[in-house]
Each structure stands twice: as C-alpha cells, then as structure tokens.
Scaffold this motif. Structure first.
Motif, PDB file in Angstrom:
ATOM      1  N   ASP A 180     -54.675  45.942 -55.587  1.00 50.87           N
ATOM      2  CA  ASP A 180     -55.941  46.641 -55.841  1.00 50.87           C
ATOM      3  C   ASP A 180     -56.159  47.747 -54.810  1.00 50.87           C
ATOM      4  O   ASP A 180     -56.567  48.865 -55.153  1.00 50.87           O
ATOM      5  CB  ASP A 180     -57.110  45.650 -55.797  1.00 50.87           C
ATOM      6  CG  ASP A 180     -57.143  44.748 -57.019  1.00 50.87           C
ATOM      7  OD1 ASP A 180     -56.506  45.104 -58.038  1.00 50.87           O
ATOM      8  OD2 ASP A 180     -57.792  43.686 -56.968  1.00 50.87           O
ATOM      9  N   VAL A 181     -55.910  47.429 -53.545  1.00 49.82           N
ATOM     10  CA  VAL A 181     -56.084  48.434 -52.495  1.00 49.82           C
ATOM     11  C   VAL A 181     -55.037  49.538 -52.656  1.00 49.82           C
ATOM     12  O   VAL A 181     -55.340  50.722 -52.474  1.00 49.82           O
ATOM     13  CB  VAL A 181     -55.988  47.777 -51.101  1.00 49.82           C
ATOM     14  CG1 VAL A 181     -56.025  48.844 -50.009  1.00 49.82           C
ATOM     15  CG2 VAL A 181     -57.126  46.790 -50.895  1.00 49.82           C
ATOM     16  N   ALA A 182     -53.805  49.176 -53.025  1.00 50.39           N
ATOM     17  CA  ALA A 182     -52.766  50.182 -53.251  1.00 50.39           C
ATOM     18  C   ALA A 182     -53.169  51.121 -54.382  1.00 50.39           C
ATOM     19  O   ALA A 182     -52.950  52.338 -54.312  1.00 50.39           O
ATOM     20  CB  ALA A 182     -51.438  49.501 -53.570  1.00 50.39           C
ATOM     21  N   ARG A 183     -53.779  50.548 -55.427  1.00 44.17           N
ATOM     22  CA  ARG A 183     -54.229  51.365 -56.551  1.00 44.17           C
ATOM     23  C   ARG A 183     -55.341  52.322 -56.104  1.00 44.17           C
ATOM     24  O   ARG A 183     -55.351  53.509 -56.486  1.00 44.17           O
ATOM     25  CB  ARG A 183     -54.734  50.457 -57.673  1.00 44.17           C
ATOM     26  CG  ARG A 183     -54.950  51.174 -58.986  1.00 44.17           C
ATOM     27  CD  ARG A 183     -55.362  50.212 -60.084  1.00 44.17           C
ATOM     28  NE  ARG A 183     -54.336  49.205 -60.346  1.00 44.17           N
ATOM     29  CZ  ARG A 183     -54.458  47.923 -60.058  1.00 44.17           C
ATOM     30  NH1 ARG A 183     -55.574  47.471 -59.498  1.00 44.17           N
ATOM     31  NH2 ARG A 183     -53.477  47.075 -60.331  1.00 44.17           N
ATOM     32  N   GLN A 184     -56.245  51.826 -55.280  1.00 43.39           N
ATOM     33  CA  GLN A 184     -57.316  52.685 -54.755  1.00 43.39           C
ATOM     34  C   GLN A 184     -56.737  53.824 -53.922  1.00 43.39           C
ATOM     35  O   GLN A 184     -57.147  54.981 -54.062  1.00 43.39           O
ATOM     36  CB  GLN A 184     -58.276  51.858 -53.892  1.00 43.39           C
ATOM     37  CG  GLN A 184     -59.193  50.931 -54.659  1.00 43.39           C
ATOM     38  CD  GLN A 184     -60.119  50.184 -53.712  1.00 43.39           C
ATOM     39  OE1 GLN A 184     -59.693  49.670 -52.673  1.00 43.39           O
ATOM     40  NE2 GLN A 184     -61.380  50.114 -54.056  1.00 43.39           N
TER      41      GLN A 184
END
Length: 268
Positions: free
Chosen positions: A193-197
């Motif tokens: 999720d953080v990588a996607r952000q």
C-alpha cells in the motif's frame, strides 16, 4: 606453447572443518567473489534498485584451485590498489571506529560475513607464499561487531523526493534526501500500500516515517525503512505536518529535530 599464468596477487581462503571446494555451492562462491570484487574496486554500492553486480570490467581473475583445499588464488590487474583495500579492510575489522570513513567495505563485509556463517567457516585474504601473511579475516560475527560501533538506528521522519519505486523480490524506493542529495538513498518499503502511494507521487516531495540507520560518527543516513508517507505540498507545510500528526502514529513524536525537518521541507 602453453601460456604462463600471471602471478598470484592474493589468496581467498575458506578455513574450517570439512571445508573444500566441492562443499561450497557455486552460487555461494559467486556471491563471495562478487563481494570481493566490490571490496577491492573503486565503485561505491550501486544506487540502482537491482542488487545485481553491474561492474562491467572485473579486474580480478581466479587462477588454479588446488585439490583438497578451499584456497582460491586471485590475480588482480591493479594489484597495489587491491592489496591496499584488503589491508584497510583488515584494519577496519580490528578497529571499527573509523569504518564510516570507508563505507565501501561495509556491504561486502556484510555479504562475506553471512557466507562465513552459512558455511561455518572463516574467510581469510592472504598474501601468496610460504608465510601466507593475512591481510584480513572475516568471521560469521564480523559484520555484527561492526554494526554496534558504526551505526545508530531509531524511528524518525524525513523528507525527500521520490525518484524510483519497485523491486521484484523486495519493495524499494529511491529517495533523494536534501542533506545527501549527491546520492539517492535506496529505502526499503514495508507494505505494498505504501509502495503504491509512493508510486503515485513519483518525482514529488514527500514526508516518510520509519526506521533509519545512521553512521554514528557523522549522522549521515545509511538506510531507511519506510512505514508510512504523506505528500509534502509546497506552501502547505503545516497541513502536511498536521496530516502526519493526525495519522495517529508515533513517528512525529520521534522526530529528533523538528526545526531541521521544517527547514528541509521548505528547501532552506
């Protein structure tokens, strides 16, 4: 006429009970040799997301491997430089307090120490000849001994520009941090999720929170593991900080120097 082999510059010796060439897996030997190449070369660790060895022209060459021994004679095209690097490595292992002045030794020592642990052996770099003077000895605990003397770790928050996100086996982010702008900091990303952000904010300035590792002596960042991020909107610093505080995490409480963070965020 058979071509004469070049002289041996130094030897890599794997020492331990039952150690011989056939018990060392090829992939382990290849990883060890790649670490030695990095150790004696002029190149710094690659800032690319890939962990593959990108050295184009290796100046180290294996010579004859003796049966019944795990000693590998090596010819170095730039022998004085290679031997000097190995001597410096030996000095760092004996006295770690100045290791941060020679950061190029740390990653290879980490790899070689892990290999020594997996094989249950020590790895020695030795001069050829009867005396076999030892230039450096790496044990399974060598890197762990260095860590406590060289690094400090803790939770913090930093700002930087996102330049890369990706990774086939482990998520990473390339972050350009202002106080170390000459080199991109490769950060581990702890969730998809953080990588996607982060991917949605490529080439944007962001605030990231997580665990950092610094060189103890000069407080330069060595590594960072990102747990959360918030976009840094220029002209809206207080809003960004409010969003970080409102996220409910403890990261903001762990910022050691809030004023410094604000100055970095403003680009001062």
């Amino acid at each position: 006429m058979r071509q004469k082999s070049p002289p041996t510059s130094f030897e890599i010796h794997f020492g331990g009970s039952g150690i011989s060439p056939e018990v060392i897996p090829f992939r382990v030997l290849a990883r060890a040799l790649a670490a030695v190449q990095r150790l004696v070369s002029d190149s710094e660790p690659d800032e690319e997301l890939s962990t593959d060895d990108t050295t184009e022209d290796s100046d180290l060459h294996l010579l004859d491997v003796r049966r019944g021994s795990a000693t590998y004679p090596v010819y170095a095209e730039r022998q004085p430089e290679a031997l000097d690097r190995l001597k410096q490595t030996g000095l760092v292992l004996q006295d770690p307090q100045h290791a941060d002045e020679m950061p190029y030794v740390l990653s290879p020592i980490e790899d070689l120490s892990a290999i020594a642990k997996s094989l249950g052996c020590i790895i020695e770099f030795r001069l050829p000849g009867k005396g076999n003077d030892i230039l450096a000895t790496i044990t399974p605990d060598s890197y762990r001994s260095l860590e406590g003397s060289v690094f400090v770790s803790g939770e913090t928050t930093i700002s930087g520009r996102v330049e890369r996100v990706g990774g086939a086996t482990e998520l990473h982010c390339g972050l350009r941090v202002q106080q170390q702008s000459e080199r991109m900091l490769i950060c581990r990303v702890e969730s998809t999720d953080v990588a996607r952000q982060l991917g949605q904010h490529l080439y944007d300035d962001v605030i990231v929170s997580g665990e950092a590792t610094w060189y103890r002596r000069n407080w330069r960042l060595r590594s960072f593991s990102i747990r959360s991020m918030h976009q840094l909107k220029r002209g809206s610093i207080l809003e960004a900080i409010g969003a970080l505080r409102g996220a409910g995490g403890s990261a903001w409480n762990n910022v050691e120097d809030p004023e410094k963070l604000l100055n970095e965020a403003r680009g001062d």
